[in-house]
Design a protein around this motif. Structure first.
Motif, PDB file in Angstrom:
ATOM      1  N   VAL A  34      31.425  57.885  50.862  1.00  0.00           N
ATOM      2  CA  VAL A  34      31.247  57.039  49.684  1.00  0.00           C
ATOM      3  C   VAL A  34      32.414  56.059  49.578  1.00  0.00           C
ATOM      4  CG1 VAL A  34      31.042  57.011  47.187  1.00  0.00           C
ATOM      5  CG2 VAL A  34      30.022  58.841  48.508  1.00  0.00           C
ATOM      6  N   GLU A  35      32.072  54.829  49.362  1.00  0.00           N
ATOM      7  CA  GLU A  35      33.099  53.802  49.286  1.00  0.00           C
ATOM      8  C   GLU A  35      33.029  53.177  47.896  1.00  0.00           C
ATOM      9  OE1 GLU A  35      34.140  49.858  51.895  1.00  0.00           O
ATOM     10  OE2 GLU A  35      32.572  51.233  52.519  1.00  0.00           O
ATOM     11  N   ILE A  36      34.178  53.136  47.208  1.00  0.00           N
ATOM     12  CA  ILE A  36      34.221  52.514  45.883  1.00  0.00           C
ATOM     13  C   ILE A  36      35.019  51.232  45.998  1.00  0.00           C
ATOM     14  CG2 ILE A  36      35.006  52.762  43.505  1.00  0.00           C
ATOM     15  CD1 ILE A  36      32.934  54.727  43.938  1.00  0.00           C
ATOM     16  N   ASN A  69      28.480  56.590  39.796  1.00  0.00           N
ATOM     17  CA  ASN A  69      28.305  57.946  40.286  1.00  0.00           C
ATOM     18  C   ASN A  69      27.037  58.575  39.711  1.00  0.00           C
ATOM     19  OD1 ASN A  69      30.567  57.833  41.776  1.00  0.00           O
ATOM     20  ND2 ASN A  69      31.876  58.730  40.186  1.00  0.00           N
ATOM     21  N   THR A 117      36.756  48.090  43.988  1.00  0.00           N
ATOM     22  CA  THR A 117      37.137  47.465  42.716  1.00  0.00           C
ATOM     23  C   THR A 117      38.145  46.375  43.042  1.00  0.00           C
ATOM     24  OG1 THR A 117      38.897  49.057  42.436  1.00  0.00           O
ATOM     25  CG2 THR A 117      36.834  49.538  41.328  1.00  0.00           C
ATOM     26  N   ARG A 135      45.101  41.473  31.351  1.00  0.00           N
ATOM     27  CA  ARG A 135      43.710  41.899  31.469  1.00  0.00           C
ATOM     28  C   ARG A 135      42.881  40.837  32.159  1.00  0.00           C
ATOM     29  NH1 ARG A 135      45.632  46.451  29.986  1.00  0.00           N
ATOM     30  NH2 ARG A 135      46.410  46.561  27.876  1.00  0.00           N
ATOM     31  N   LEU A 182      29.727  50.762  44.416  1.00  0.00           N
ATOM     32  CA  LEU A 182      29.692  51.978  45.234  1.00  0.00           C
ATOM     33  C   LEU A 182      28.824  51.695  46.446  1.00  0.00           C
ATOM     34  CD1 LEU A 182      29.183  55.568  44.042  1.00  0.00           C
ATOM     35  CD2 LEU A 182      27.677  54.681  45.776  1.00  0.00           C
ATOM     36  N   ARG A 205      36.720  50.064  33.603  1.00  0.00           N
ATOM     37  CA  ARG A 205      36.449  50.403  34.982  1.00  0.00           C
ATOM     38  C   ARG A 205      36.054  51.870  35.121  1.00  0.00           C
ATOM     39  NH1 ARG A 205      41.056  49.439  39.256  1.00  0.00           N
ATOM     40  NH2 ARG A 205      40.460  47.283  38.936  1.00  0.00           N
TER      41      ARG A 205
END
Lengths: 335, 710
Positions: A154-156, A228, A158, A169, A178, A220
């Motif tokens: 699994v690759e996340i 997920n 951001t 911000r 994902l 986030r």
């Protein structure tokens, strides 16, 4: 004597050495005693006398730089180009053919483009050495792309943003993506089919990747939880078989399965007829009939499936024709 | 159901094996630096949020060609003199101050946001996210403002002394102030002696603040607000006593401080170590004479011992501060060493300020040469880092360098001190602009006097002008060094440095430079000679320019180059091999100035002028030659007659005897036969011989003729 004085009026540029440059001119009215009259027709030659004052401006610091200096100290960070600090004879700009591009001084073209003078190879090397102490060793068994794919399927993804502004911000930082290879999910035929229907165009056939992106939550962390959840839910759902799924008819099929279709029956019937062993078979028997005993049947199956699944094209039709000729024992087509 | 088991397994796998491209997630497994199974990531090496930035910043060194980063990196905006450095930096800060003034005055513009119609709604506006306190407008307190205890707390915590006093007065008029806040205010007042400090925000102002060495005089405000608050306090807490005693001692109100301490002790109020430290540092004001003072100090120390208060490194500093203020002498020095030794037994190391006082005590001007610095350096170099603990710590390096340059005159020690200052971030111990400048003054002068030339040159190249701009005295030292080393090109550059540093109007320096240039001119390369000539020519023109600029408002008289200096310029510029060279004009200009008595004094080397006259005649500049010899004759130099004869000889291309006979002829016959310039020389000859011109009426006439001819 008067002659000597004459030649040394102010504003004389000194000859050989650049000691300073002239930089400003100050107008001065000499006859302040007189009452000033508005001179509309410019009768008098009242051009104001200009006195040039010079300010001491040192020569460019690039001229004083030694050749063995450490460039990283001179240009430590990103900055727009400045001619007096860069000891390079750079030229830039579009000119008609045959002319020389303008030099580095007062050259807006050079200032416009981003430069990487702060990231020369030695500097990068030095910076890498400096932050090495914060790096941990790479896990030994993760030595290839395949190993990484296997252990970390699994690759996340951001993104972090850095601004020159008082706020740290950025709304884009909440987006979480994902990615997972479909092959890494434990799915059977039905589940896979259902999973693909669920994810829709988030599946890329070429790379076999399922990409889920979430940006609906403000943080986030929430988006991460959400992707997920999406993956888990889709996976669950793929494995459940609903009652109504059994009602699926041949017309509901999303692709052509040769084993279920009339084409196979026709082939088997034809084969039996030709070989003289005609028999009556049930639907189930037709479906499970092993066609390897029939010569060229496999090719025929493929050709027919392709014709239906990929659509009619010159290639598929030609292939179909060829296999039918083979099947029936006809000579090859000659043009 | 089959799905349960499968999904449980899958879920666990998903949860455990998240791989992330961002840094934070997925590093929660507590394992060692290496990954335990070769697959899972090792534990993250803990670091603060700025560690990486600091590591990257550490890779950047000093660029000697660049100005300090507070200035614009542009040739027109890089300050080259001390005056400009100060002016530019303070101007920039004045702009910031103006901005912050507007922010405070018009605070509503920066705290609320007004929306566009239709509603004209107002909402709070945040300038930053997360909010930054320094960006928020400061409250302004005046006599009408309604204040609460929170305001007082705010002003005290931000050390806004005057505001704190005003708020306190407003509060005590209305509802009164609680005891904790009163104590906090008392501490603030005592620390600053009721004087508003320069806010930490204004870096440049602090850096350039006039660093007059603080006088050891009683500056404590008697009967001020601090005293009032203290006397009004009831009951008086130990903290209040400690605060007031320390404040008094800090501002040298020694007697009252000691009296209060006595009073506190009689009441059985415990005093802290820092109170004793403060008392120790002003114990000398109570007694006269070294022995009595030493006794008083010892008594105070033993009193500490009786009270069971353990000393710290500040105690040592205070003791040494007192001792160093009592003058020098063997007795005090041995006493100081005893104290240091005793503290070492207690495992208390002297800090930088303690060493500063030791240096003050041992290395007196005109005292015997005592080398304590070597020992001190040995100790300091062995330490891991030098942490500033005392305000006087910033005096150490400047004093140490001063000792190196004036007391010990030792370049090796100076190098060691400088290396120590440059180590890690010790440079913050340099103090302020004034101290930094004095430090480099000492360093440069000791290097000029005692270091090998290559090293000095390298040092000068790195320091000047961006880190340090030499003062006139140091500049003279530098010129002397360059002259000794015979570095002609550097000397020629010194002139342009003088101009940009704003020292070119100092005639003494320019004359010194001209002397140096003349002394090492002969053995330079042709290229460098050319540079030197142009520098010399430029000096002359610069003088003229200054004169013309100043003419309208000549309040201060402009100093003029002396005759010897002009002679030097003439000598340098006359060394050309070409008639058309522009240097001849400079020579003419200099001669004209000499003649019109714009220069002070007489040239010390008239032979230079006579040789130049001859040379001018050789290169076909009769006007110049005539002016030169006339000047010599007018000044009554002995060389005038021979110069006249020889020059005339060269000009007319005849041997000396013939010229002699020619000169004996009457003027009328000469007038017809000779070139006007030659005629002038003949007149000069007569002037030199007889002390009077041949014919006074004709002299001035022919003078103007020559000029026109030239």
């Amino acid at each position: 004597m008067s002659l000597f004085m004459k030649r040394n009026k102010p504003g004389v540029v000194f000859n050989t050495q650049i000691l300073w440059r002239l930089n400003s001119t100050v107008a001065e009215n000499k006859d302040e005693e007189e009452f000033r009259v508005l001179d509309i027709l410019k009768k008098k030659d009242s051009r104001q006398k200009r006195i040039v004052r010079r300010a001491e401006v040192a020569p460019d610091r690039a001229e004083k730089m030694p050749t063995d200096q450490n460039w990283g100290n001179v240009w430590p960070g990103p900055r727009s180009f400045h001619p007096s600090s860069v000891p390079l004879p750079i030229r830039q700009g579009y000119v008609p053919k045959g002319q020389v591009p303008p030099g580095k001084k007062a050259n807006a073209e050079l200032m416009k483009i981003p430069n990487f003078l702060h990231l020369t190879p030695p500097v990068i090397k030095r910076q890498c050495e400096a932050i090495r102490k914060f790096c941990t060793e790479w896990p030994k068994l993760l030595n290839s792309e395949e190993a990484i794919d296997k252990h970390y399927p699994v690759e996340i993804i951001t993104s972090d943003y850095c601004h020159a502004s008082p706020t740290i911000r950025n709304p884009m930082a909440r987006v979480v993506t994902l990615r997972i290879k479909l092959a890494n999910l434990d799915l059977d035929k039905h589940a896979k089919d259902k999973f693909l229907r669920l994810v829709g165009d988030r599946y890329d056939e070429k790379t076999d990747l399922v990409t889920l992106t979430a940006d609906r939550c403000p943080l986030r962390k929430q988006n991460l939880d959400y992707v997920n959840y999406l993956l888990t839910a889709a996976y669950h759902e793929a494995w459940t078989v609903e009652e109504w799924e059994k009602e699926k008819m041949e017309d509901d099929m999303e692709y052509y399965v040769w084993d279920n279709n009339q084409s196979k029956r026709n082939l088997i019937d034809w084969y039996h007829r030709v070989s003289g062993t005609e028999q009556v078979l049930s639907d189930e028997e037709y479906r499970n009939y092993d066609i390897s005993s029939i010569p060229h049947a496999k090719e025929y199956k493929e050709a027919v499936s392709n014709l239906f699944n990929e659509g009619e094209s010159e290639e598929t039709i030609e292939k179909y024709g060829g296999t039918v000729r083979k099947l029936l024992g006809l000579p090859e087509r000659t043009v | 159901m089959y799905s349960n088991i499968v999904i449980q397994r899958q879920w666990a796998r998903l949860a455990g094996l998240f791989r992330t491209l961002s840094s934070l997630e997925g590093q929660k497994l507590p394992v060692g630096r290496k990954s335990i199974d070769g697959i899972s990531p090792p534990v993250r090496i803990s670091r603060s949020s700025t560690d990486i930035l600091q590591a990257l910043a550490a890779t950047v060194g000093v660029d000697p060609t660049a100005p300090h980063f507070k200035y614009h990196d542009d040739p027109f905006l890089i300050p080259q003199s001390n005056y400009r450095k100060r002016a530019y930096a303070l101007s920039a800060e004045a702009g910031r101050k103006a901005a912050s003034w507007i922010r405070d005055e018009q605070s509503q513009l920066f705290t609320t946001r007004e929306w566009d119609p239709p509603m004209k709604m107002k909402t709070p506006y945040h300038n930053a996210d997360p909010p930054i306190d320094a960006f928020n407008p400061r409250p302004i307190y005046n006599d009408e403002s309604k204040v609460t205890e929170e305001d007082l707390l705010y002003t005290i915590q931000n050390a806004l002394l005057e505001d704190a006093i005003r708020v306190y007065q407003l509060l005590s008029a209305s509802e009164g102030v609680n005891d904790d806040l009163k104590l906090a205010l008392l501490q603030l007042l005592c620390f600053y002696n009721e004087k508003e400090p320069i806010a930490a925000e204004w870096l440049e102002e602090r850096w350039f603040a006039a660093a007059t060495r603080e006088r050891q005089a009683t500056t404590w405000r008697l009967g001020g607000l601090a005293d009032k608050i203290f006397s009004a306090m009831d009951p008086k807490t130990p903290e209040a006593y400690c605060t007031v005693i320390q404040g008094m001692a800090k501002y040298y109100q020694a007697e009252r401080a000691h009296a209060l301490a006595q009073e506190a002790m009689e009441k059985g109020i415990p005093l802290s170590t820092s109170v004793y430290n403060a008392l120790l540092s002003c114990v000398g004001f109570l007694k006269e004479g070294t022995t009595l003072r030493i006794e008083a100090l010892k008594a105070l120390l033993s009193q500490m011992n009786e009270q069971g208060i353990s000393p710290n490194s500040d105690t040592l500093t205070s003791c040494l501060k007192s001792i160093s203020a009592w003058g020098g002498g063997k007795a005090l020095q041995t006493f100081a060493l005893q104290i240091v030794a005793e503290f070492k037994q207690l495992n208390i190391q002297p800090g930088l300020s303690a060493y500063y006082y030791l240096l003050c005590l041992f290395c007196k001007e005109r005292g015997p040469r005592i080398d304590v610095l070597t020992t001190i350096l040995n100790d300091l170099e062995g330490r891991d880092s030098l942490e500033p603990t005392d305000a006087m710590d910033t005096h150490f390096f400047i004093t140490a360098m001063g000792v190196c340059s004036e007391h010990l005159q030792n370049i090796d020690l100076a190098d060691r001190v400088h290396a120590l200052l440059m180590k890690d971030d010790n440079y913050r111990l340099v103090g302020d602009a004034y101290k930094e400048s004095i430090y480099y003054r000492h360093l440069v002068s000791v290097a000029c006097r005692h270091a090998p030339f290559e090293k000095t040159a390298q040092l000068l190249d790195t320091l000047i002008p961006n880190i340090y701009v030499p003062e006139p005295s140091v500049m003279e030292e530098i010129i002397k060094t360059l002259e000794l080393a015979g570095a002609g090109d550097r000397l020629a550059e010194v002139w342009s440095q003088l101009v940009v540093f704003g020292l070119a109007k100092r005639v003494k320096l320019v004359e010194r430079l001209l002397d140096a240039l003349c002394n090492c001119y002969t053995y330079q390369d042709e290229e460098i000679k050319e540079k030197i000539r142009s520098a010399a020519a430029d000096m002359l023109k610069f003088g003229q320019m200054v004169q013309e600029q100043n003419e309208p408002e000549s309040r201060t008289p402009i100093q003029k180059l002396s005759a010897s200096a002009l002679t030097n310029i003439i000598e340098l510029c006359a060394d050309v091999k070409d008639k058309a060279d522009e240097s001849w004009e400079v020579v003419g200009e200099a001669l004209a100035r000499l003649r019109s008595e714009q220069a002070s004094g007489l040239p010390s080397r008239p032979e230079v002028i006579s040789s130049v006259a001859k040379k001018a005649a050789t290169y076909g500049k009769p006007g110049l030659a005539a002016t030169a010899v006339t000047y010599l004759a007018e000044c009554g130099f002995e060389e005038a007659t021979t110069a006249c004869v020889e020059t005339l000889g060269v000009m007319l291309n005849r041997p000396t005897d013939e010229v002699q006979t020619l000169l004996r002829e009457p003027r009328s016959s000469l007038e017809s036969s000779l070139h006007p310039s030659a005629l002038v020389i003949a007149e000069a000859f007569h002037l030199a011989k007889t002390g009077a011109p041949i014919d006074s009426s004709a002299s001035s006439e022919s003078d103007s003729e020559t000029s026109d001819d030239d």
